[in-house]
Design an enzyme around this catalytic site. Structure first.
Site, PDB file in Angstrom:
ATOM      1  N   GLN A  73       3.003  18.986  -2.565  1.00 30.19           N
ATOM      2  CA  GLN A  73       1.758  19.421  -1.943  1.00 30.19           C
ATOM      3  C   GLN A  73       1.272  20.733  -2.560  1.00 30.19           C
ATOM      4  OE1 GLN A  73       2.146  19.503   2.347  1.00 30.19           O
ATOM      5  NE2 GLN A  73       3.391  17.633   2.348  1.00 30.19           N
ATOM      6  N   GLY A 122      -6.871 -13.052  10.173  1.00 37.24           N
ATOM      7  CA  GLY A 122      -6.971 -13.377   8.762  1.00 37.24           C
ATOM      8  C   GLY A 122      -7.207 -12.133   7.949  1.00 37.24           C
ATOM      9  N   ASN A 139      -2.479  10.881  -5.939  1.00 34.48           N
ATOM     10  CA  ASN A 139      -1.263  10.107  -5.722  1.00 34.48           C
ATOM     11  C   ASN A 139      -1.514   9.087  -4.621  1.00 34.48           C
ATOM     12  OD1 ASN A 139       1.326   9.126  -5.445  1.00 34.48           O
ATOM     13  ND2 ASN A 139       2.205  11.014  -4.626  1.00 34.48           N
ATOM     14  N   ASP A 153     -10.202 -21.034  -0.676  1.00 34.00           N
ATOM     15  CA  ASP A 153      -9.052 -20.584   0.112  1.00 34.00           C
ATOM     16  C   ASP A 153      -8.432 -21.735   0.895  1.00 34.00           C
ATOM     17  OD1 ASP A 153      -7.196 -18.700   0.847  1.00 34.00           O
ATOM     18  OD2 ASP A 153      -8.356 -17.913   2.528  1.00 34.00           O
ATOM     19  N   ARG A 163       3.586  12.584   8.391  1.00 35.25           N
ATOM     20  CA  ARG A 163       4.611  13.105   9.303  1.00 35.25           C
ATOM     21  C   ARG A 163       4.725  12.243  10.552  1.00 35.25           C
ATOM     22  NH1 ARG A 163       2.883  19.486   8.837  1.00 35.25           N
ATOM     23  NH2 ARG A 163       3.955  19.928   6.859  1.00 35.25           N
ATOM     24  N   GLY A 196      -5.015 -15.529  16.333  1.00 34.63           N
ATOM     25  CA  GLY A 196      -4.460 -15.159  15.035  1.00 34.63           C
ATOM     26  C   GLY A 196      -5.347 -14.158  14.342  1.00 34.63           C
ATOM     27  N   GLN A 198       5.010   6.080  -5.375  1.00 37.93           N
ATOM     28  CA  GLN A 198       3.859   6.830  -5.860  1.00 37.93           C
ATOM     29  C   GLN A 198       3.182   6.092  -7.008  1.00 37.93           C
ATOM     30  OE1 GLN A 198       6.974   8.212  -5.817  1.00 37.93           O
ATOM     31  NE2 GLN A 198       6.853   9.480  -3.980  1.00 37.93           N
ATOM     32  N   GLY A 255     -10.534 -10.329   9.725  1.00 40.76           N
ATOM     33  CA  GLY A 255     -10.760 -10.130  11.145  1.00 40.76           C
ATOM     34  C   GLY A 255      -9.746 -10.846  11.998  1.00 40.76           C
TER      35      GLY A 255
END
Length: 915
Positions: free
Chosen positions: A174, A586, A212, A702, A187, A584, A233, A589
């Site tokens: 940092q 996807g 990063n 799809d 944190r 469910g 990273q 959404g």
């Protein structure tokens, strides 16, 4: 007392060398270090000067382009030893290990104080050393989570040595401009054993700042206690928009046309999954690294899959079919897992498909762990992002006509980062020898809103000058008003005439055609995206349009209930529906079972959070889905009853399918497979559904069991169109040639109706295991990708798994491109069934079944003999070992409201759920 180092094995000196050179930070008090050699490879800059004929997106003009594109997905090209003109491929990690093992830079730290920090086993060290990712492993059981392992890439990236970081927390990266809010998020995740993925400004040892992309995820023991943290990273300084992600237009939307953080996060989440699985299955990873030396060669008749082959007994083959999928009662794919893939069986190639042999496959050790992650749809790039040419897009409606999009190739050419370019005018490329008269011509063209092609000297960031053949082209919206300027650059430095000090007339003429063609392709591609100057309320306006019934379903009880509300003058909205239960989620959404108040009618409601859609470049996907569903009027496709928006969400009301997903139905079968009769029935209905979509100019993109829903009567409905592509379609009626007089019979052959979408796309979308080869290579794709997906679907229904699945995304894509198609001998499938799959999974889209004659070609295949296509709606589905499980409303369920916590989930970021 320190555990002695195991002596190197005489059987594998290379493995021993790899272990010695792998980075080990396990005894932090040492004052002695050994620094290994480090090397890094960088992709050569693209000058955009492609020769030869050019495809629509001008990708893969030669082997160099193929190598470049495949390298992005973890593959490296290898020249053959013989006179073969082809190119062989193998995973980049294998090439790196075999060509130069010293690339894994070594730094060791030893100490007599062995108890200072917990040890990491030699087995784990060896497994981790095989990975190419940049990451650290921290001990979550100790205060401040000290680092106990770091990959060599971490040292190369940060400039620190092992002595300087071992035992420390990663916060030493940092600096003054590191976002404290992001640090607080990290944190909080560490404190609660949660995952994190975000971009923050860090600092190298020499003080150099860099962006990063940090992904943190916990490793937990059997009791659920966090024992380690992995911190991966990725330096994204070159390609991220940086601080420009907070730069907004007057309309409140981002100035950048693409939000790059979402792209990078999706790739990072897939990459860290491999690190996690390596830790969890380190034995298998070590074994694979030892045996993984076999190259993969395209279209090879030899064994294509890296890994040692061992024959399995019949008992082992039976274990392949051990039940392992777990589904929620609703058939939701949210938390399903699958253990049936743990022992994937590899077969030798079989051209005639008459017999198969079962052979073990080593790279399947972690497939069950990736089950729920890889079944989600991916959206890695739009067509615009995949145009590999040097170009920028600027917006003249903003002050100073700033750049709002810059291609990756442009970044390579100019040496600038995306953060340095976005928001600036293109004049930063000018320098001492730039002809100002030519610059004035460009300014005049901008003022007059006309196109122009010029050549001038420009300069890279390092001061290197290059001859730039520059083409400026205005882009107008549907009203004819100026929307953007497209600027295409071509480096012509290698073609400058010394005496004239400019490009020759012939070179200029040829290159002008190329840059103009590129500008045309950019113009087409950018129209897939919403206008960046659109007001947010206009962006979602389509969802507020009223929906009216189409002919074939207008008398259903579901429509009658909706029409009563419309007849009263009310606009259908969220307040008309009562939430029952979640069904469910996807890629874009969540889906809820809802009831229209006062009617008892049940519907499915898909809710998409607006902010998330914008941040993840999916606003146009939501709008396309709404447009597509509003056109559908077919029994095997969903009906749109209403669409509306709230302050935070856009919602679609469609059919509720109480049979759940085909994925869940497969899951409930004792053998996790369907009989051929059942697979034939479902595949036939999918073919009819796709035929209808293609007739409308819609490429589905799809197809998978999760997107095939089952009605109460067992018939299917194709769902989820957020990844679909909509274009034009020109139906054709093909009249067969009249038979000769001698052979003329009473029954004349009937004309054939063919309707396939006519335009190509080049977006990188789909579901990992179902993606067609042409999507991966970036060659542009047509509706033929849906027929490829049909082949994968048939394979999964009949064999209980997909044919090309690998332990990570890179390996899956490598398998799709190069692995031979084989069939498990332990599961009997008819020859015609295997032949159909084989013809559908042809890697050449122009030769794939269905690519020329559309669905009619597939209908005529012998596998579908006996299907009465016109009357298939009236068929009863074949009996199943485990019958259809109907989802019903629970009369005793507690009433819930939309305002209750967790009912309408606000998912504003990418989720990490690896455990």
């Amino acid at each position: 007392m320190e555990r002695p180092r195991a002596p190197p094995s005489p059987l594998n000196d290379a493995e021993s060398l790899s272990e010695r050179r792998s980075l080990e930070i396990f005894n932090p008090s040492s004052g002695k270090e050994t620094h290994g050699s480090t090397s890094s490879s960088s992709k050569p800059p693209l000058d955009g000067n492609n020769k030869g004929s050019s495809s629509k997106w001008m990708e893969f003009q030669d082997s160099a382009k193929i190598t470049e594109r495949t390298a992005e997905w973890g593959l490296s090209a290898v020249k053959p030893d013989s006179g073969d003109d082809g190119i062989s491929f193998k995973l980049s990690s294998e090439v790196e290990r075999s060509k130069n093992m010293s690339r894994r830079s070594s730094e060791e730290s030893t100490s007599s104080e062995s108890g200072a920090f917990p040890r990491v086993s030699q087995e784990l060290k060896t497994a981790l050393s095989t990975l190419q990712q940049t990451f650290v492993v921290s001990d979550a059981t100790q205060p401040h989570c000290p680092i106990v392992y770091a990959s060599s890439g971490f040292f190369t990236m940060t400039g620190y040595s092992s002595k300087e970081i071992v035992g420390r927390n990663c916060r030493f990266l940092q600096g003054p401009d590191t976002d404290k809010n992001e640090v607080a998020k990290i944190r909080d995740c560490v404190k609660n054993g949660k995952s994190y993925c975000g971009r923050l400004l860090n600092y190298k040892k020499d003080g150099t700042p860099f962006w990063n992309l940090l992904t943190v995820t916990p490793i937990k023991d059997d009791q659920g206690n966090t024992i380690k943290f992995i911190g991966m990273q990725v330096e994204v300084s070159k390609y991220t928009e940086g601080v420009n992600d907070k730069a907004l237009r007057p309309n409140g939307l981002s100035k950048s046309l693409i939000r790059y953080d979402a792209r990078q996060k999706e790739k990072a989440l897939d990459s860290i999954t491999e690190v996690v699985q390596t830790i969890r299955h380190r034995k298998s990873q070590v074994q694979e690294s030892v045996s993984n030396d076999t190259m993969v060669k395209p279209d090879s008749s030899t064994t294509p899959t890296p890994g040692r082959q061992t024959r399995q007994s019949d008992e082992a083959s039976k274990s392949f079919r051990t039940p392992g999928r777990v589904s929620t009662p609703t058939g939701s794919k949210l938390k399903s897992s699958n253990n049936r893939h743990e022992d994937l069986l590899r077969m030798e190639p079989e051209e005639l498909m008459l017999s198969t042999e079962v052979i073990g496959q080593r790279d399947s050790w972690d497939l069950s762990d990736r089950e729920r992650d890889i079944r989600q749809g991916i959206d890695l790039a739009t067509t615009l992002e995949r145009i590999e040419k040097n170009f920028v897009i600027s917006d003249p409606r903003l002050p100073d006509n700033p750049i709002i999009f810059a291609s990756d190739s442009f970044l390579e050419l100019t040496e600038y980062s995306r953060e340095e370019i976005l928001g600036r005018n293109c004049r930063f490329l000018q320098g001492p020898e730039t002809d100002q008269a030519t610059v004035q011509k460009i300014r005049d063209a901008i003022r007059d809103q006309r196109e122009i092609t010029v050549q001038l000297i420009n300069y890279t960031k390092s001061g290197k000058k290059f001859w730039n053949l520059f083409h400026l082209q205005p882009m107008r919206d549907q009203k004819g008003e100026l929307q953007y300027f497209i600027g295409v650059q071509l480096d012509g430095s290698d073609h400058v005439e010394p005496l004239q000090n400019r490009l020759s007339e012939r070179t200029e003429m040829q290159s002008s055609k190329l840059v103009k063609a590129t500008a045309t392709n950019v113009d087409e591609a950018v129209r897939e995206l919403p206008d960046a100057n659109t007001r947010p309320e206009d962006l979602w306006a389509a969802h507020s349009k009223p929906v009216y019934p189409l002919p074939h379903n207008k008398e259903s009880t579901s429509w009658k209930a909706i029409k009563k509300i419309q007849a009263s003058g009310e606009t259908v909205g969220l307040h008309h529906f009562k939430p029952i239960k979640p069904l469910g989620s996807g890629d874009t959404g969540s889906v809820h079972l809802v009831e229209l108040k006062g009617t008892g009618e049940l519907y499915a409601m898909k809710a998409m959070e607006k902010t998330m859609m914008l941040n993840r470049n999916k606003a146009h996907r939501a709008c396309i889905e709404r447009e597509i569903i509003s056109l559908l009027d077919h029994p095997f496709l969903p009906t749109l009853y209403a669409s509306f928006q709230t302050s935070t969400h856009v919602c679609l009301i469609t059919d509720f399918c109480p049979g759940g997903e085909l994925f869940a139905l497969l899951d409930r079968q004792p053998m996790k497979i369907l009989t051929e009769d059942s697979a034939r029935f479902y595949a036939a209905e999918v073919v009819i559904g796709l035929e209808y979509l293609h007739c409308l100019g819609i490429v589905y993109r799809d197809l998978k069991p999760e997107n095939i829903l089952l009605k109460k009567d067992g018939h299917i409905v194709l769902a989820d169109f957020d990844l679909s592509f909509m274009t034009t379609c020109t139906p054709q009626l093909i009249i067969p040639a009249a038979p000769s007089k001698r052979r003329r019979s009473k029954s004349q052959p009937l004309p054939t109706f063919v309707a396939e979408p006519s335009t190509q796309s080049n977006s990188f979308v789909g579901t990992e295991e179902y993606i067609a080869p042409e999507i991966i290579t970036g060659a542009g794709h047509t509706s033929a990708i849906d027929w490829w997906a049909l082949g994968i679907l048939l394979y999964e229904m009949l064999y209980g798994r997909t044919p090309f699945r690998g332990k990570n995304r890179q390996k899956t894509f490598a398998n799709i491109l190069h692995k031979d198609l084989t069939f498990p001998s332990s599961i009997p499938v008819s020859l015609v069934g295997r032949q159909l799959i084989n013809t559908l999974l042809n890697r050449d889209p122009s030769s794939r079944l269905g690519s020329k004659g559309g669905a009619n070609e597939i209908k005529q295949h012998a596998f579908f003999r006996g299907i009465n296509w016109p009357l298939i709606r009236g068929m009863s589905p074949p009996p199943l070992d485990a019958p259809l499980s109907i989802i019903e409303k629970d009369p005793n369920a507690k009433d819930i409201k939309w305002e209750d916590d967790g009912v309408l989930v606000n998912s504003t970021d990418l989720d990490i759920d690896l455990f």
